[in-house]
Every structure is written in structure tokens, then in C-alpha cells.
Motif scaffolding. Structure first.
Motif, short mmCIF file in Angstrom:
data_model
loop_
_atom_site.label_atom_id
_atom_site.label_comp_id
_atom_site.label_asym_id
_atom_site.label_seq_id
_atom_site.Cartn_x
_atom_site.Cartn_y
_atom_site.Cartn_z
N PHE A 165 0.81 -1.21 0.00
CA PHE A 165 0.00 0.00 0.00
C PHE A 165 0.86 1.27 0.00
O PHE A 165 0.35 2.37 0.23
CB PHE A 165 -0.95 -0.02 1.20
N ALA A 201 2.75 9.45 12.29
CA ALA A 201 1.90 10.46 11.67
C ALA A 201 0.43 10.05 11.75
O ALA A 201 -0.46 10.90 11.95
CB ALA A 201 2.31 10.68 10.21
N LEU A 202 0.16 8.76 11.63
CA LEU A 202 -1.22 8.28 11.76
C LEU A 202 -1.76 8.62 13.15
O LEU A 202 -2.92 9.01 13.30
CB LEU A 202 -1.28 6.77 11.52
N GLN A 206 -2.33 12.50 13.36
CA GLN A 206 -3.53 12.94 12.64
C GLN A 206 -4.80 12.63 13.45
O GLN A 206 -5.75 13.40 13.48
CB GLN A 206 -3.63 12.25 11.28
N PRO A 252 8.25 18.50 3.40
CA PRO A 252 7.18 17.59 3.85
C PRO A 252 7.60 16.13 3.72
O PRO A 252 8.30 15.76 2.78
CB PRO A 252 6.02 17.89 2.90
N VAL A 253 7.15 15.32 4.66
CA VAL A 253 7.46 13.89 4.63
C VAL A 253 6.15 13.12 4.46
O VAL A 253 5.84 12.60 3.40
CB VAL A 253 8.21 13.45 5.90
N THR A 254 5.39 13.06 5.54
CA THR A 254 4.10 12.39 5.48
C THR A 254 3.21 13.09 6.50
O THR A 254 3.58 13.21 7.66
CB THR A 254 4.25 10.86 5.69
N ASP A 255 2.09 13.64 6.06
CA ASP A 255 1.30 14.57 6.86
C ASP A 255 0.96 13.98 8.23
O ASP A 255 0.53 12.82 8.29
CB ASP A 255 -0.02 14.90 6.16
N PRO A 261 -0.94 4.95 -5.00
CA PRO A 261 0.46 4.59 -5.19
C PRO A 261 0.60 3.36 -6.07
O PRO A 261 -0.32 2.55 -6.16
CB PRO A 261 0.94 4.29 -3.77
N THR A 289 -2.62 9.32 6.59
CA THR A 289 -1.51 10.24 6.37
C THR A 289 -1.29 10.37 4.87
O THR A 289 -1.52 9.42 4.11
CB THR A 289 -0.23 9.77 7.10
N VAL A 290 -0.90 11.56 4.46
CA VAL A 290 -0.63 11.83 3.04
C VAL A 290 0.87 11.79 2.82
O VAL A 290 1.61 12.55 3.44
CB VAL A 290 -1.19 13.21 2.62
N TYR A 291 1.31 10.88 1.98
CA TYR A 291 2.74 10.79 1.65
C TYR A 291 3.13 11.93 0.72
O TYR A 291 2.56 12.10 -0.34
CB TYR A 291 3.05 9.44 0.99
N ARG A 292 4.14 12.70 1.16
CA ARG A 292 4.67 13.81 0.36
C ARG A 292 6.06 13.50 -0.15
O ARG A 292 6.64 14.27 -0.89
CB ARG A 292 4.75 15.08 1.21
N ARG A 293 6.62 12.41 0.36
CA ARG A 293 7.99 12.04 0.02
C ARG A 293 7.97 10.60 -0.46
O ARG A 293 7.29 9.76 0.13
CB ARG A 293 8.86 12.16 1.28
N LEU A 296 7.84 5.39 -6.73
CA LEU A 296 6.68 6.06 -6.16
C LEU A 296 6.71 7.57 -6.37
O LEU A 296 5.74 8.26 -6.08
CB LEU A 296 6.59 5.76 -4.66
N TYR A 355 0.01 10.56 -2.13
CA TYR A 355 -0.98 9.50 -2.01
C TYR A 355 -1.31 9.29 -0.53
O TYR A 355 -0.56 9.72 0.34
CB TYR A 355 -0.51 8.20 -2.68
N VAL A 399 -2.21 6.89 2.69
CA VAL A 399 -2.28 5.64 3.43
C VAL A 399 -3.22 5.88 4.60
O VAL A 399 -3.08 6.88 5.32
CB VAL A 399 -0.89 5.21 3.93
N GLY A 400 -4.18 5.01 4.75
CA GLY A 400 -5.15 5.20 5.82
C GLY A 400 -5.40 3.94 6.60
O GLY A 400 -5.06 2.84 6.17
N ASN A 439 -5.29 2.10 1.23
CA ASN A 439 -5.17 3.40 0.59
C ASN A 439 -6.54 4.03 0.46
O ASN A 439 -7.53 3.33 0.22
CB ASN A 439 -4.54 3.28 -0.81
#
Ligand SMILES: [Zn+2]
Lengths: 386, 146
Positions: free
Chosen positions: A141, A151-152, A155, A201-204, B13, B78-82, B88, B94, B96-97, B110
């Protein structure tokens, strides 16, 4: 019940930062030698070894014993991730009180920065999780890296309590402020909110300043009986109490990512030490990511659950704040050694070793935490100036 | 179950086939036929995830693969920015939840079919499947259209 009969008598870290060509074992040996010397002891005094090395190293305690010429009455390597280093001190204290060993070397060493630079390693590490289970349930995924896991949690905390990105920024800025006074820290330049918010930014909600550092270093402490400690050079740092809790069912189960295992671990530690959060003079918390500091500040009862953001934004973590926290700069700014440097810093603060600008005034009680093992294992130490 | 989504759908992704174990194979077999299945205990009737040989709740070994609704809500995300892998890089950003199914279990997945900036904790979502290789599909979730 634990009789508070163990004390930390030696503490040290190796060279710290970017140490080209270093190995986890070599750094561990350096820190161990320095910690035993700091304790005023000799190698033959050590009869216990509780350590942890890189996750792909088997039986690290045996490798260290071979290198330093040590046999041990009590010895193991630990597998609780970032919770292992404080757990080592707990096990050492219990073994000493039970008479299983007299003087135990605890430590952790890693060469994360050097490994990142080794040809091919970065790509291999980034592209595939270490464990089969993570490969199956995460990699497919696009779920890579430790930042996402935390990060999860961040959030979810934000959604439940209105915590903001700026609140996380105040964690990063506060610990960086401490690091400006630590000549060993990897990051010594003050961080502004503007710079924090502009971080890559890495992962929100995380950017680069929410993430801990890649570090080559080891830390070590020597634990012995309080009776013996009184004959040694330094003011003893008594292991007054400890706790642990392990949400083995997982980070995504129940509310573990918002109210972490620090809550129950802290409650046990306060009970065993017979103190309250208000008694603690300084906290050295496992800060793999900014969010973990915020969550632990709440879980340890320094403020109410959900109020951590405002509490920290108000300067709580500063040297003159409500709870001076990660006074070395922590893993976010000093260096990431899986919580071992938090133990070392707690000892040094309680010995009153630092110049005024870096010393928590009259520090008598320190809380030290470890967190890891897929973010579900947690350990707490409550240390007291003897 | 929902129809397969076109592979051109954005904000998803690159997804690689999982490496099933004997215990998890029925879960992925279900995905391949676009059916979400979770083990349910015949004794206490509760669901267990990830795949197991024992009920997580009562330890019974009588756990049966059971189709679930595919409905749930975003527990967190979370939203992947890297990009953590070069392949990828052109997929960013994208999402991930963690989706909590109406039946209880929480899945890493996702969130697709909407702008990452629109994803919210608590958002109702439905399962979709993505055929990533011959006989292999992965689950994802998209916002529910009421
Ligand atoms: Zn059951």
C-alpha cells in the motif's frame, strides 16, 4: 515491591553524530569503556550485561562480551525496540536487588548515519520492510518508513483534540533550543516556527523537523547496588521506581495511538516510586517524532489529555518551564540512539554536572522514557539524586 | 461488491503484490475475486484481523472466512509527500489510511478517488479493488457516495 536498592553510577556516550566507518559494536564498546571509567570501576567489576544492537544483529550481548573480555552472571539482548534501553536499567535493578548480579552494564549502539551512506543500502532499506508481516500488510500500500506510523497517531490526535501543526512545531523548537547549549548535539542552530513550517514535507502532518536524526553513537550506563554506589566517585542516581506497559495488540487497536502505553507505564512507575507528576523536575522522553513528545507529556500527566499542544506552546518544555524536557536536545536535535541518551542525560542532570545555562535547577527527580517495538512497548524510569 | 476501478485513477500509489502466507492466502484470494473477507469466530461471533488460527477474543480455533460489507470509516490517515522508493516519486501525494470496517476490524489501506486534501478522520468509505497482477488484487477505499 522493589526496595529502591539500585543506582546508576556511571554514564557515558561515544562519539556522536556522523562517524564515518563506525560500527554499532565499536561505538557500544567505546561507550561501555567510558561508562565503566566514569563509575570508577574496573572491567572485572562488571558481572551483568544487558544491551541491544542494530535489529539485524543476533546476540549483541555476546558480541560485546567477546570484544570487552566479559563473562556475566546475568546477560541478554533486548527486543522491545526503543523501549529496550530503559528496560535494560529495570532488569539490571531487579537482578541486582535479587542478588543475581552486582554490577550491570546497560547500553545501546548504532551506526545509522554510516549505514545510510553505504552503497546500495539506502535503496534496499527504503524499498522493503525488514519483516515479512510488514512487507505483506504495508509495502503493498506504499506504507514505508516509521514516520507514517507516528503520523497516523498525530492525525488522529489532531482530529480528536484540535492539535495543530504549530503545536508539533513548538516541540521541535523547544528541544532545538536545548540543543543549542549542547556541544555534542548534531543540530545546534536555533529553529524558528517559519523554518519549521517550511521544512520539507514527509508524510502529513510531519515534515523533516518532526523526525529524529540519523546518528552514529552509543550510550551506556552502569548500575550497581546503592550500598556500593556510596563508595564511588559520583553522587549516586537512585533507580527509585520504574514501570512498563505493552499494547501488544497493536498501535491501530483501540485508542493506543492517542493514549499511548506511556499512560499505564507511568502510572505504575509513579506508584512504585511513590511520587506524582508534580514531583518530577525533568523529563527525558523518547522523541522519535515530535508527536510522541506531545502524547507522552499528556500520558504522563504533566497536563490533561488533549491539552498538550497548548501546554507545550506555552513554553512547558523549556529549562524554566513547567517540565523541562529533553534537555540535551533529544533524538530530534542531539542524536537518535534509541532512548539511551535520554538515560544518560537524566543521570547527568541529577548529578548537577552542567553549567547553569544547561542545568535544571536543583533537579532531584527525573523521569526517563523508552518507546518502541512497533510503537507499542513502553518503559519508564524514575531516577532520584541520591 | 464494487466494480474494479480503472488503473488510470489518480492518487493511488504503485501497488505491488503482497507475499501471502498460508494463513493469509484466503484474504488475498478474496481480494482477487473483489470480495473482502475477514475471519469470524463461530463461538463468539466476533471478527479477527490480521489472519490467524485463533479467535483474538475467545481463543477458539473455529474461525471462518466471512464476507464483510466493505463499508467503514477513516480511523486515521496520512498523506505521503515524500517517495520512499524511486518508483513512487510520480505517484505523490498518495494517502495511506486506517479504515475501521463496520464489522470492527481496522485495515491498513489506501484512500483513493478523492483529493488527498479532502480526506478526513471519520469520513465514510467503501471498498474498491485494484487488479495489480494476474489473479492478484489489493483493496482500497473511496469516499462513499450517498
Ligand atoms: Zn471467539
Amino acid at each position: 515491591m522493589y526496595q529502591r536498592s539500585a543506582a546508576i553510577v556511571g554514564a557515558a556516550h561515544s562519539e556522536l553524530g556522523e562517524v564515518p566507518g563506525s560500527t554499532g559494536l565499536g561505538l557500544m564498546a567505546d561507550a561501555a569503556v567510558a561508562a565503566v571509567a566514569d563509575a570508577g570501576l574496573k572491567p572485572s567489576d562488571i558481572d551483568g550485561v544487558v544491551v541491544r544492537g542494530p535489529d539485524d544483529e543476533y546476540a549483541f550481548q555476546q558480541q560485546l562480551g567477546e570484544r570487552l573480555g566479559l563473562n556475566a552472571a546475568f546477560s541478554t539482548s533486548l527486543d522491545n525496540g526503543g523501549a529496550s534501553q530503559t528496560l535494560a536499567v529495570i532488569l539490571a535493578s531487579l537482578a541486582i536487588e535479587a542478588g543475581l548480579a552486582t554490577t550491570v552494564l546497560c547500553g545501546y549502539g548504532r551506526n545509522s548515519w554510516t549505514r545510510t551512506r553505504q552503497a546500495g543500502s539506502r535503496r534496499a532499506r527504503m524499498n522493503q520492510s525488514t519483516h515479512n508481516r510488514a512487507r505483506e500488510w504495508r509495502d503493498s500500500f506504499g506504507y514505508f518508513g516509521e514516520p507514517a506510523t507516528h503520523a497516523l497517531g498525530a492525525q488522529r490526535h489532531m482530529a480528536m483534540y484540535g492539535t495543530t501543526k504549530e503545536h508539533l512545531g513548538h516541540v521541535a523548537i523547544s528541544v532545538r533550543e536545548h540543543a543549542t547549549r549542547n556541544p555534542h548535539a548534531q543540530m545546534q542552530t536555533p529553529l524558528t516556527m517559519e523554518e519549521y513550517l517550511a521544512g520539507r514535507p514527509v508524510t502529513d502532518p510531519f515534515g523533516v523537523y518532526d523526525c529524529s536524526l540519523r546518528t552514529d553513537a552509543a550510550g551506556a550506563v552502569v548500575v550497581t547496588s546503592l550500598d556500593r554506589a556510596r563508595d564511588l566517585p559520583h553522587t549516586p542516581v537512585v533507580v527509585r521506581g520504574f514501570g512498563s506497559h505493552n499494547n501488544l495488540q497493536g498501535w491501530t487497536v483501540d485508542d493506543h495511538m492517542v493514549t499511548t502505553a506511556a499512560k499505564q507505564s507511568g502510572e505504575r512507575a509513579y506508584r512504585i516510586a511513590d511520587v506524582t507528576p508534580a514531583d518530577i523536575d525533568t523529563a527525558q522522553l523518547y522523541d522519535c517524532f515530535t508527536y510522541m513528545v506531545l502524547a507522552q507529556i499528556e500520558d504522563y500527566g504533566f497536563c490533561e489529555k488533549g491539552d498538550g499542544g497548548e501546554f507545550i506552546a506555552g513554553g512547558a518544555l523549556a529549562l524554566d518551564g513547567a517540565i523541562p524536557t529533553n534537555t540535551s536536545g533529544g533524538q530530534l536535535s542531539e542524536g537518535h540512539v534509541e532512548g539511551m541518551l535520554q538515560v544518560v542525560e537524566g543521570v547527568r542532570q541529577l548529578r548537577h554536572e552542567y553549567p547553569e545555562e544547561r542545568q535544571v535547577p536543583d533537579a532531584r527527580l527525573a523521569l526517563v522514557s523508552g518507546h518502541g517495538g512497533n510503537t507499542v512497548c513502553h518503559t519508564t524510569l524514575i531516577l532520584e539524586r541520591g | 461488491m464494487s466494480a474494479p476501478q480503472p488503473t488510470t485513477e489518480p492518487m493511488r500509489p504503485r501497488r505491488v503484490p503482497p507475499q501471502p502466507t498460508p494463513e493469509s492466502q484466503p484474504f488475498w484470494d478474496g481480494c482477487a475475486r473483489h470480495e473482502l473477507v475477514v475471519q469470524r469466530c463461530s463461538s463468539c461471533e466476533r471478527f479477527s484481523f490480521p489472519p490467524t488460527n485463533r479467535c483474538q477474543h475467545c481463543w477458539s480455533d473455529d474461525v471462518v472466512w466471512t464476507p464483510v460489507s466493505g463499508r467503514g470509516e477513516v480511523f486515521t490517515f496520512t498523506v505521503y509527500r515524500r517517495a520512499y522508493a524511486a518508483e513512487l516519486a510520480d505517484q505523490l501525494p498518495y494517502v495511506v489510511g486506517i479504515v475501521e470496517l463496520d464489522e470492527g476490524p481496522r485495515l491498513i489501506t489506501n484512500i483513493v478517488g478523492c483529493e488527498p486534501s479532502r480526506v478526513r478522520v471519520g469520513m465514510p468509505v467503501d471498498v474498491v479493488f485494484d487488479d495489480v497482477a494476474d489473479g492478484v488484487a489489493l483493496h482500497a477505499f473511496r469516499p462513499r457516495e450517498e
